[in-house]
Design an enzyme around this catalytic site. Structure first.
Site, PDB file in Angstrom:
ATOM      1  N   GLU B 201       0.685  -1.392  -0.032  1.00  0.00           N
ATOM      2  CA  GLU B 201       0.063  -0.266  -0.018  1.00  0.00           C
ATOM      3  C   GLU B 201       0.937   1.311  -0.065  1.00  0.00           C
ATOM      4  O   GLU B 201       0.724   2.243  -0.672  1.00  0.00           O
ATOM      5  CB  GLU B 201      -1.117  -0.102   1.231  1.00  0.00           C
ATOM      6  CG  GLU B 201      -1.955   1.011   1.220  1.00  0.00           C
ATOM      7  CD  GLU B 201      -1.687   2.397   1.694  1.00  0.00           C
ATOM      8  OE1 GLU B 201      -2.729   3.353   1.582  1.00  0.00           O
ATOM      9  OE2 GLU B 201      -0.590   2.520   2.393  1.00  0.00           O
ATOM     10  N   HIS B 312       3.676   7.438   9.938  1.00  0.00           N
ATOM     11  CA  HIS B 312       5.023   7.264   9.133  1.00  0.00           C
ATOM     12  C   HIS B 312       6.328   7.588   9.996  1.00  0.00           C
ATOM     13  O   HIS B 312       7.139   8.027   9.438  1.00  0.00           O
ATOM     14  CB  HIS B 312       4.911   7.813   7.723  1.00  0.00           C
ATOM     15  CG  HIS B 312       3.894   7.383   6.856  1.00  0.00           C
ATOM     16  ND1 HIS B 312       3.872   7.709   5.816  1.00  0.00           N
ATOM     17  CD2 HIS B 312       2.798   6.239   7.126  1.00  0.00           C
ATOM     18  CE1 HIS B 312       3.107   6.937   5.162  1.00  0.00           C
ATOM     19  NE2 HIS B 312       2.056   6.140   6.077  1.00  0.00           N
TER      20      HIS B 312
END
Lengths: 330, 340, 339
Positions: B201, B312
């Site tokens: 992804e 992230h």
């Protein structure tokens, strides 16, 4: 307190020429001390014998203020100056200043400079029409500072020049009178040349070699327009210093002060000042070192001629200091 | 579910290396589904029979991969130069520790000491192309014994409960989504449902493309983690969503305009059942909804996300109560929506 | 104690400048038995003395600083965030999403908030400074006001681990691994017949202006001193003149305009004689270590400086090698024996 502040801010006392204020303080405190002397550098050291002589406590507030020193006089009679201590040219422009001999002048900025003003862009107009005329009143090396200008605001607040650190001196002076019997041998020291690098307190501390030391000085507040994040507010009580750019206060002193304030119902707040130094540092590192702390008076617009304080804060500072002196540091 | 989230978050699984995550999920769910297989690109697909069968079962999808870095060059001094795999901002890389490659070597991203920085360099984050990893080797030859060009690395596992009801970890995006799907598979479902654990992804919603094509579903729900900007210094208008305010429903993001009917149905189900939800307030980011929506015959898509701060990075922060709300809403949608 | 274990134990102690006293108990408990006398000072120094037993013996002081850089809470914000001030020269560019311990009444974990890239207004390489940063605690404001008031100390939250080839990584290697070298040297000197008293000085306040070394050395009043600190070693982006200073090459001895040249020379001669690996650098100025203040304590103390080569200084990923630590310990022991 108010009267003492007024008296002290009126005295001439630029860094390096603190003798007028020193004399004033000596005279005033003589009846309240066991001994009082002026050391080689000019520091006033007022000694009060304590219940116990096992420990020594040193208290420092500085007598000097920032100002200007004459570097040259130009052909048109303008006086060129350099700064003594941390002058902000904006804060110091368009003011009436006074020299040691009483000569007055006004500070103006070189009109060709449009921004990023430096101290070198400041000149003093003393009203002379020529170099010759000016030199009758002023010589290279003379010092000057803004004229005394105490203003009461809303009754409870004061705006004045040099509250940094005449207010500290006033607090120490009042405390010296109020502290009937100190817990330890206590030295109220009124230091010189703080504004040019904490110079006076260093030899004073070396001579005393205190176990505990407390500086009394002003601190900035976080409640001015555009201020950086800072928790200190005008009117919120005595500020107990944790840290500034010159010192991290001893945890032991911080705890003692906080407990003392709590015990005696004295309004206090904790302070971290980013930028700015105090005599706390020189007392902390002299000899084998001392437990050093600082009681700060919240002050707006420091190093401007309109430094602004709340009298209630000053009173809280005095009460905290006097209680620490008489009850001892735990 | 928190235990499983922890287990999955701590696994090594940067995009294209999802094997360990997939194995762990298989072990977790294989007793609970009727059919389970790994497709050609590595997506794991599970069919779960419901009490009622439906012609076109709804698809739930979450991705197994996480962001990381890939080794590109080993210098003569034994330092590893790299590029990011997935969107990792350079500001969260300096001085971070990484686990590298099959040998699971510990390394740190080096950072020129503050003392050696010029004034204008202070506070400035180094661009990724100038960063390198130190594994304690001083020659290329020595370093090559442990690491090869092309090896992948991720942040060191660090899942931890944190603050008052929060968790902190790497890879919450989207191991949390995987954990929700696992939990749903373990429970009894009202209707037939398909669960997809996708790969890659973070490198462009690629795994979902293959799965979407093969499944040709007409309804897909993406269970994701999405950026929460609820921190000081970001204006209310730009916060996107807030941690602690429940499941996040998206109307539009950088890759997808979500199906309006599906969205409204989700909102009314949430309202009826007292599920805490919020609607994402900015158009940013994107997820594999875009792959499902536009592949094959196309499909109606919905995204339900957990709000996550510092996504992230090595230390994402999320609230467990949001996880529960996402799970509740996903369950209700799976069991109650046959047609839109 | 095994060297790595000792290095790990010491570097995982949290002792931010100005608040080193929190470590005194632990130091006393773990290492107190290695000294004949111990004293601590108001400025955060812990000093242990081992007497050689000879009358009127001279003394040599080994100094490593106990304090580490960190942060102090200066404001408690809504939503469980804290604003902090830096203590010492913190490197703000590596703080985004970094984990920390907040040493409140109850020790809690925190994460430096990191603005997500897609919510950022400016480009990727924007600068990060403490004024724009917050620590996320996940706690309520009320809890923070009670538990982590203004003045609470914050440190990096990380463990010390091994990399390959004897390299180790962790926080506050600056300068706790140097403490480790002193303790190792004391072990090496255990039972040796010395002509000097040896003093281990773990000084406070180095990162905020060398205050602990100045004051403790004033009290200890030794005849010689060696400062042991860390030094930025060569990395690819460092200037070429740094190339002589590498991890694994042994302790880095500085010739400096602010330390004693004859004493430094003597030190180097001893190491050459004993074949102990070391590196030599020239640092004309104040060296950024306690060495320059030790040299001028009291009526002057001949001082030398030896440093542990280190990478990534002032981050949570400071990297050094165990071999360098061993060599420095040997060097200190050899120096003490030579006097």
């Amino acid at each position: 307190m108010y009267e003492t502040i007024k008296r002290y801010t009126s005295a001439f006392s630029v860094s390096g020429r603190e003798k007028y204020l020193a004399n004033l303080i000596c005279e005033e405190l003589k009846p309240y001390t066991d001994s009082i002397k002026v050391d080689a550098m000019g520091n006033v050291i007022a000694f009060k014998k304590g219940k116990s002589s096992a420990k020594k406590l040193m208290i420092a507030s500085h007598m000097d203020e920032i100002g200007f020193i004459v570097t040259a006089i130009d052909d048109n009679g303008y006086v060129r100056v350099s700064n003594v201590g941390g002058i902000n040219p904006i804060y110091s422009s368009y003011q009436t200043v006074k020299f040691e001999n009483g000569t007055k002048g006004v500070t103006v900025i070189d009109t060709s400079v449009k921004k990023d003003y430096k101290v070198k862009d400041l000149v003093i107009d003393i009203g002379a029409s020529s170099k010759k005329e000016a030199m009758k009143k002023v010589a290279v090396g003379d010092l000057c500072a803004p004229v005394a200008n105490l203003t009461r605001l809303m009754g409870k607040r004061i705006a004045a020049k040099a509250l940094d650190d005449r207010l500290g001196c006033a607090i120490a002076s009042v405390s010296c009178k109020n502290a009937k019997t100190p817990a330890y041998d206590t030295y109220y020291v009124f230091t010189v040349q703080e504004e040019v690098g904490l110079r006076g307190s260093l030899p004073a501390a070396f001579g005393i070699m205190p176990d505990y030391s407390i500086a009394i000085d002003v601190t900035a507040t976080g409640d001015t327009v555009g201020a950086k994040a800072m928790e200190v507010k005008l009117g919120n009580g005595a500020a107990i210093k944790l840290m500034d750019s010159s010192v991290i206060c001893s945890q032991f002193m911080v705890d003692s002060m906080v407990n003392c304030a709590k015990r005696n119902g004295i309004k206090y707040q904790l302070e971290i000042l980013e930028g700015g130094g105090t005599d706390t540092r020189s007392m902390q590192v002299t000899g084998s070192g001392s437990h050093a702390g600082c009681i700060s008076i919240p002050t707006r617009y420091i190093h401007s001629p309109v430094e602004t304080i709340d009298l209630k804060d000053a009173e809280a500072c005095e009460k905290l200091l006097t209680t620490l002196v008489t009850e001892g540091i735990e | 579910m928190l235990k499983l989230t922890e287990k999955l978050c701590n696994l090594f699984g940067p995009s294209s290396y999802e094997d360990l995550v997939r194995e762990a999920i298989i072990e977790e769910i294989s007793p609970y589904c009727e059919k389970l297989y790994t497709d050609k690109v590595g997506n794991l697909i599970a069919f779960k029979k419901g009490k009622k069968s439906v012609e076109k079962p709804m698809v739930f999808s979450a991705h197994m991969d996480e962001v990381g870095v890939m080794i590109q060059y080993i210098s003569d001094d034994g330092y590893l130069y790299f590029d990011t795999i997935g969107g990792v901002n350079n500001s969260v890389l300096g001085a971070r520790r990484l686990i590298i490659g099959d040998n699971k070597i510990l390394g740190v991203i080096a950072s020129k000491a503050v003392h050696m920085q010029k004034r204008e360099e202070r506070g400035k984050c180094i661009p990724v192309e100038e960063m390198y990893i130190d594994i304690g080797c001083t020659t290329k030859e020595d370093a090559e014994k442990y690491v090869s060009v092309g090896d992948l690395a991720t942040f060191v596992p660090n899942f931890e409960e944190f603050g008052d009801g929060f968790v902190k970890s790497k890879a919450i995006d989207d191991r949390f989504g995987c954990a929700v799907l696992c939990q749903m598979i373990k429970e009894d479902r009202e209707l037939d449902t398909v669960f997809v654990f996708t790969v890659c992804e973070e490198t462009g919603c690629r795994g979902a493309l293959s799965a979407a094509f093969a499944l040709n579903a007409d309804k897909a729900v993406i269970i994701e983690s999405t950026t929460a900007g609820d921190m000081p210094g970001i204006s209310e208008a730009r916060r996107a969503c807030c941690v602690g305010k429940g499941a996040v429903l998206s109307v539009m993001d950088g890759g997808t305009i979500y199906d309006r009917d599906f969205f409204e149905k989700a909102v009314s189900i949430a309202e009826e059942n007292d599920v805490k939800y919020q609607v994402k307030t900015t158009v940013c980011g994107g997820n594999e909804a875009r792959s499902y929506q536009t592949t094959g015959n196309g499909c109606k898509v919905l995204a339900i996300s957990a709000p996550v701060r510092y996504i992230h990075s090595a230390s994402c922060v999320a609230k467990t109560s949001d996880f529960d709300e996402v799970l509740s809403l996903a369950r209700l949608i799976a069991d109650n929506i046959k047609e839109i | 104690m095994e060297l790595f274990k000792r290095a790990k134990t010491i570097t995982e102690i949290c002792a931010v400048s100005g608040r080193e006293h929190v470590a005194f108990e632990e130091l006393k408990e773990r290492f107190g038995h290695m000294f004949d006398e111990i004293f601590t000072t108001p400025t955060g120094s812990f000093v242990g003395i081992r007497r050689c037993g000879k009358p009127n013996a001279k003394s040599i002081l080994f100094d490593a600083h106990l304090d580490e850089i960190g942060f102090m809470v200066k404001k408690i914000c809504d939503g469980g965030f804290l604003k902090v001030s830096g203590i010492g020269g913190t490197d703000t560019k590596v703080l985004s999403a970094a984990e920390v311990w907040i040493h409140g009444k109850e020790k809690i974990a925190g994460v430096f908030a990191s603005t997500p890239p897609h919510l950022r207004e400016s480009d990727d390489n924007e600068k990060l400074f403490l004024n724009d940063m917050y620590i996320d605690t996940g706690m309520s404001k009320e809890y923070l006001e009670e538990n982590t008031p203004i003045g609470t100390v914050v440190t990096y939250k990380t463990t010390t681990e091994k990399l390959l080839n004897g390299h180790i990584v962790g926080k506050s290697m600056d300068d706790k691994i140097s403490m480790c070298t002193i303790l190792e040297a004391f072990d090496l000197l255990d039972g040796e017949d010395l002509n000097v008293d040896i003093i281990a000085q773990f000084s406070g306040g180095e990162e905020i202006g060398y205050i602990g070394a100045t004051t403790a050395a004033f009290k200890a009043a030794p005849d010689y001193a060696v400062a042991i600190d860390v030094t930025n070693s060569y990395i690819p982006e460092a200037p070429i003149r740094k190339m002589g200073n590498k991890l694994g090459g042994g302790g880095v001895i500085s010739y400096s305009g602010t330390t004693s040249r004859p004493f430094t020379k003597h030190f180097i001669e001893v190491l050459n004689k004993e074949n102990i690996p070391h590196q030599i650098v020239g640092e004309p100025g104040r060296t950024g270590t306690n060495a320059h203040v030790l040299q001028i304590a009291r009526d002057g103390i001949p001082t030398a400086l030896i440093s542990v080569p280190l990478k990534n200084m002032h981050t949570q990923a400071e990297t050094a090698t165990l071999g360098d630590l061993e060599n420095i310990a040997k060097a200190l022991a050899a120096l003490a024996k030579s006097l």
